[in-house]
Write an enzyme that holds these catalytic residues in place. Structure first.
Site, PDB file in Angstrom:
ATOM      1  N   GLU A  48      17.165   6.975   9.986  1.00  0.00           N
ATOM      2  CA  GLU A  48      15.698   7.067  10.041  1.00  0.00           C
ATOM      3  C   GLU A  48      15.111   6.120  11.091  1.00  0.00           C
ATOM      4  O   GLU A  48      14.178   6.462  11.798  1.00  0.00           O
ATOM      5  CB  GLU A  48      15.094   6.758   8.664  1.00  0.00           C
ATOM      6  CG  GLU A  48      15.205   7.911   7.686  1.00  0.00           C
ATOM      7  CD  GLU A  48      14.472   9.161   8.155  1.00  0.00           C
ATOM      8  OE1 GLU A  48      13.464   9.046   8.874  1.00  0.00           O
ATOM      9  OE2 GLU A  48      14.927  10.268   7.817  1.00  0.00           O
ATOM     10  N   CYS A 203       8.190  25.177  13.353  1.00  0.00           N
ATOM     11  CA  CYS A 203       6.765  24.837  13.524  1.00  0.00           C
ATOM     12  C   CYS A 203       6.654  23.762  14.612  1.00  0.00           C
ATOM     13  O   CYS A 203       6.206  22.644  14.386  1.00  0.00           O
ATOM     14  CB  CYS A 203       6.182  24.367  12.200  1.00  0.00           C
ATOM     15  SG  CYS A 203       4.380  24.394  12.183  1.00  0.00           S
ATOM     16  N   CYS A 210       5.977  31.448  14.379  1.00  0.00           N
ATOM     17  CA  CYS A 210       5.471  31.893  13.070  1.00  0.00           C
ATOM     18  C   CYS A 210       6.204  33.136  12.564  1.00  0.00           C
ATOM     19  O   CYS A 210       6.411  33.285  11.355  1.00  0.00           O
ATOM     20  CB  CYS A 210       3.971  32.149  13.137  1.00  0.00           C
ATOM     21  SG  CYS A 210       3.052  30.675  13.588  1.00  0.00           S
ATOM     22  N   CYS A 213       9.117  32.164  10.521  1.00  0.00           N
ATOM     23  CA  CYS A 213       8.868  31.079   9.556  1.00  0.00           C
ATOM     24  C   CYS A 213       8.942  31.597   8.113  1.00  0.00           C
ATOM     25  O   CYS A 213       8.307  32.597   7.773  1.00  0.00           O
ATOM     26  CB  CYS A 213       7.489  30.480   9.829  1.00  0.00           C
ATOM     27  SG  CYS A 213       7.121  29.119   8.716  1.00  0.00           S
ATOM     28  N   CYS A 219       0.787  30.433   4.989  1.00  0.00           N
ATOM     29  CA  CYS A 219       0.276  29.478   5.976  1.00  0.00           C
ATOM     30  C   CYS A 219      -1.115  29.881   6.458  1.00  0.00           C
ATOM     31  O   CYS A 219      -1.283  30.919   7.116  1.00  0.00           O
ATOM     32  CB  CYS A 219       1.252  29.390   7.142  1.00  0.00           C
ATOM     33  SG  CYS A 219       0.619  28.381   8.489  1.00  0.00           S
TER      34      CYS A 219
HETATM   35 FE1  SF4 Z   1       4.046  26.601  11.306  1.00  0.00          FE
HETATM   36 FE2  SF4 Z   1       2.590  28.128   9.723  1.00  0.00          FE
HETATM   37 FE3  SF4 Z   1       3.641  29.147  11.907  1.00  0.00          FE
HETATM   38 FE4  SF4 Z   1       5.189  28.489   9.861  1.00  0.00          FE
HETATM   39  S1  SF4 Z   1       3.671  30.075   9.901  1.00  0.00           S
HETATM   40  S2  SF4 Z   1       5.570  28.062  12.037  1.00  0.00           S
HETATM   41  S3  SF4 Z   1       4.131  26.667   9.085  1.00  0.00           S
HETATM   42  S4  SF4 Z   1       2.098  27.551  11.798  1.00  0.00           S
END
Ligand code: SF4
Length: 361
Positions: A48, A203, A210, A213, A219
């Site tokens: 970390e 992200c 997206c 995702c 989201c």
């Molecule tokens: Fe980021 Fe939302 Fe796109 Fe997923 S859907 S990559 S959380 S902006």
């Protein structure tokens, strides 16, 4: 989109869905990283700290070398700080290494050599803040502690379509609360890592992916087509260009180095005498005053360009030799070394480049 208050966090069904999807996504997509094997508080702590302000790809080799040299907190505490800085050389932000060394000593003295297991004890160690304490204890000990760092901050802002300054006190409070509200009851460490991993791989700061995702249907940034504009950018760093000079002063087969002092850049690391170039700088005269001995004409060695915090530095490097025999009295902060000794010293990044140049001349 206006900013959201904590009262508008997702309902429990949506939060469960986010957790479930992240868990599945992380199981399939997590990167194979050395600190993800054999997780201990010590190993996660080292990773970390190294990962602060530094890319994962850069950290991997440093981490492996560090673990070989200091496999446990006692070995780290017993090492000389110069040895720790030497292993850190090139990783930057050297304060992290000095603070880790100081923290290792505290762990030996105050915690009988065992890495502490309570948030209050961990956050009291040098160099550890709220995020790092939460990350260490959740990842290595599965303690139910939230995290908020660069990747999760961006992810949460998009998830909530939060378009205020993410660094404001109100935003930080809300984002920490959101992070805590999202925590699962079990496997907290994996969950926190999945958030950071999604922020790093999907992200991403520019052009979030997206369509790939796992939580796109929850989201608000994606659903409102504002993900790319979030988080808003404020106070972009203003860079300052400066010219500095580094001077290799030789005496026979030895070169003069100066150790960085508290309050300067690169505290505890060795560097060639270095000066800010201003219109009224008389470089040979300044060196003579600093080391108490005349020097010969300066010979141009090379120009190095590098960046430190907000400074973009053009470093003009010169070579010179003492005009007279070396004064017997010791110089405060300075020491003479042979060129053969340079590979074993903790040098800052430009001093290392100059040292390599000297060795190959
Ligand atoms: Fe980021 Fe939302 Fe796109 Fe997923 S859907 S990559 S959380 S902006």
């Amino acid at each position: 989109m206006s900013s959201l208050s904590p009262d508008l966090f997702f309902d429990s069904k949506t939060k469960s869905r986010i957790r479930r999807r992240l868990k599945n996504w992380f199981a399939k997509n997590q990167r194979d990283l050395p600190w993800r094997k054999n997780k201990t508080l010590y190993r996660i702590w080292v990773s970390e700290i190294m990962l602060q302000q530094t890319q994962v790809a850069t950290v991997i080799d440093y981490y492996k070398r560090f673990m070989r040299e200091f496999p446990n907190v006692r070995r780290l505490a017993e090492a000389d700080v110069q040895q720790v800085l030497k292993l850190w050389e090139g990783l930057g932000y050297y304060r992290r290494a000095r603070q880790m060394h100081a923290a290792a000593k505290v762990i030996i003295e105050k915690h009988r050599g065992r890495f502490p297991r309570t948030f209050d004890d961990v956050v009291a160690l040098p160099g550890i803040g709220r995020y790092t304490a939460g990350a260490i204890l959740s990842i290595a000990a599965d303690q139910p502690l939230p995290i908020l760092e660069g990747n999760t901050e961006r992810l949460f802002c998009r998830l909530l379509a939060h378009d205020d300054d993410p660094k404001s006190a109100a935003s930080q409070k809300m984002l920490w609360e959101f992070s805590a509200a999202l925590l699962p009851k079990t496997a907290v460490g994996d969950f926190n890592q999945s958030l950071m991993e999604l922020g790093a791989l999907v992200c991403t700061p520019k052009s979030p992916k997206c369509s790939d995702c796992p939580i796109r249907e929850c989201c608000l940034g994606n659903l409102n087509s504002v993900a790319e504009q979030i988080p808003i950018k404020l106070n972009k760093m203003k860079y300052e260009s400066v010219v500095e000079a580094a001077v290799v002063v030789t005496s026979g087969k030895q070169v003069l180095l100066r150790k960085g002092q508290p309050g300067e850049r690169w505290v505890g690391m060795w560097d060639f005498p270095r000066y800010r170039v201003t219109p009224d700088l008389d470089l040979p005269g300044q060196i003579t005053r600093d080391i108490g001995c005349d020097v010969q004409n300066l010979e141009r060695l090379c120009t190095l360009n590098h960046a430190v915090t907000r400074f973009r530095i053009q470093l003009e490097c010169y070579l010179t030799a003492l005009s007279n025999p070396r004064p017997k009295s010791k110089l405060k902060d300075y020491r003479w070394f042979s060129i053969q000794q340079l590979p074993d010293l903790a040098l800052n990044v430009t001093a290392r480049k100059i040292a390599v140049k000297l060795a190959t001349r």
